[in-house]
Scaffold this active site. Structure first.
Site, PDB file in Angstrom:
ATOM      1  N   ARG A  88       0.936  -1.393  -0.022  1.00 10.26           N
ATOM      2  CA  ARG A  88       0.007  -0.082  -0.034  1.00 10.26           C
ATOM      3  C   ARG A  88       0.858   1.224  -0.017  1.00 10.26           C
ATOM      4  NH1 ARG A  88      -5.263  -2.102   1.435  1.00 10.26           N
ATOM      5  NH2 ARG A  88      -6.268  -0.610   2.335  1.00 10.26           N
ATOM      6  N   ARG A 127     -21.936  -0.624   0.453  1.00 10.55           N
ATOM      7  CA  ARG A 127     -21.383  -2.079   0.922  1.00 10.55           C
ATOM      8  C   ARG A 127     -21.807  -2.500   2.190  1.00 10.55           C
ATOM      9  NH1 ARG A 127     -15.475  -3.376  -1.074  1.00 10.55           N
ATOM     10  NH2 ARG A 127     -14.547  -2.194   0.992  1.00 10.55           N
ATOM     11  N   ARG A 162     -18.972  -1.434   7.616  1.00  9.62           N
ATOM     12  CA  ARG A 162     -17.699  -1.181   8.550  1.00  9.62           C
ATOM     13  C   ARG A 162     -17.694   0.218   9.007  1.00  9.62           C
ATOM     14  NH1 ARG A 162     -13.889  -3.835   4.137  1.00  9.62           N
ATOM     15  NH2 ARG A 162     -12.670  -1.996   4.647  1.00  9.62           N
TER      16      ARG A 162
END
Ligand code: ADP
Ligand code: ZN
Length: 225
Positions: A88, A127, A162
């Site tokens: 990342r 999501r 989340r």
């Protein structure tokens, strides 16, 4: 296969990685999943990572490298691996290159999942994820909803949004991506191993990746004409 999947949050790395494991038994290694399980389990690693993750920040490179150094040496990686969410940062990519060198492992290539910004934003806010750490099935309330009571179709656990999928955290994750992760595209392009794929549909993307793998294999095998 031995590949890295790059892409913004919401680009579909997890979905593409899962589909690719069905192709040849390569394992999906998601640093995000590993960290979320650690947070759930309340392990030392999880405690160190939680605050960074909730804010949408990256956890320190040193912690990630410790995880990946041992993960890549586990037996199930022999068949191949799909790295999802790692590396990342440029330092992670550099350390990964050294690590693979030491382990005598060569990557096939690095895939960049190129997805327009508005598509990514829409995906992230819609999501839902299964709360069962052993399942973690991903849903989308518009295109692929869970059961009407919000439970997971696979395991029946509750699906949740989340903590890092609130609007604030999403904005921060995209900013962190632009700043720290997007430079990896140039890094791997320079190494000559980047495959940039305009990815709007996971299944088409998977077909393209598999075609490219076959093409690479064929270029170095006996049927080369
Ligand atoms: P995304 O859906 O944004 O791709 P992931 O599920 O891959 O997110 O990761 C969730 C969080 O875990 C990240 O926002 C970050 O805090 C942490 N994380 C995961 N992988 C890494 C990594 N390679 N380096 C640093 N932090 C990471
Ligand atoms: Zn589930």
């Amino acid at each position: 296969m031995r590949i890295i999947l790059l892409g913004a949050p919401g680009a579909g790395k997890g979905t593409v990685a899962k589909l690719l494991t069905e192709y040849d038994g390569s394992v999906q290694i998601s640093t995000g999943d590993i960290l979320r399980s650690a947070v759930k389990a309340g392990s030392e690693m999880g405690k160190q990572a939680k605050d960074y993750m909730d804010r949408g920040d990256l956890v320190p490179d040193s912690l990630i490298m410790k995880i990946m150094e041992s993960r890549l040496q586990e037996a199930d990686c022999q068949k191949g691996f799909i790295l999802d969410g790692f590396p990342r940062t440029i330092p992670q990519a550099q350390e990964l290159a050294n690590l693979l060198d030491n382990l005598d492992i060569a990557l096939d290539f690095v895939v960049n999942l190129n997805v327009p910004r508005d598509v990514v934003l829409d995906r992230l806010t819609t999501r839902r994820t299964c709360s069962n750490p052993a399942c973690q099935e991903i849903y989308n309330i518009k295109s692929n909803p869970p059961n009407t009571d919000g439970s997971c179709k696979k395991c029946g656990s509750l699906t949740i949004q989340r903590a890092d999928e609130t609007e604030e955290a999403i904005t921060s994750r995209i900013q962190v991506y632009e700043e720290k992760t997007a430079p990896l595209i140039g890094f791997y392009e320079k190494m000559g191993i980047l495959a940039d794929i305009l990815s709007l549909n996971s299944k088409d993307t998977v077909s393209l990746i598999i075609a490219k793998l076959d093409q690479n294999r064929c270029a170095s095998c006996c049927c080369k004409s």
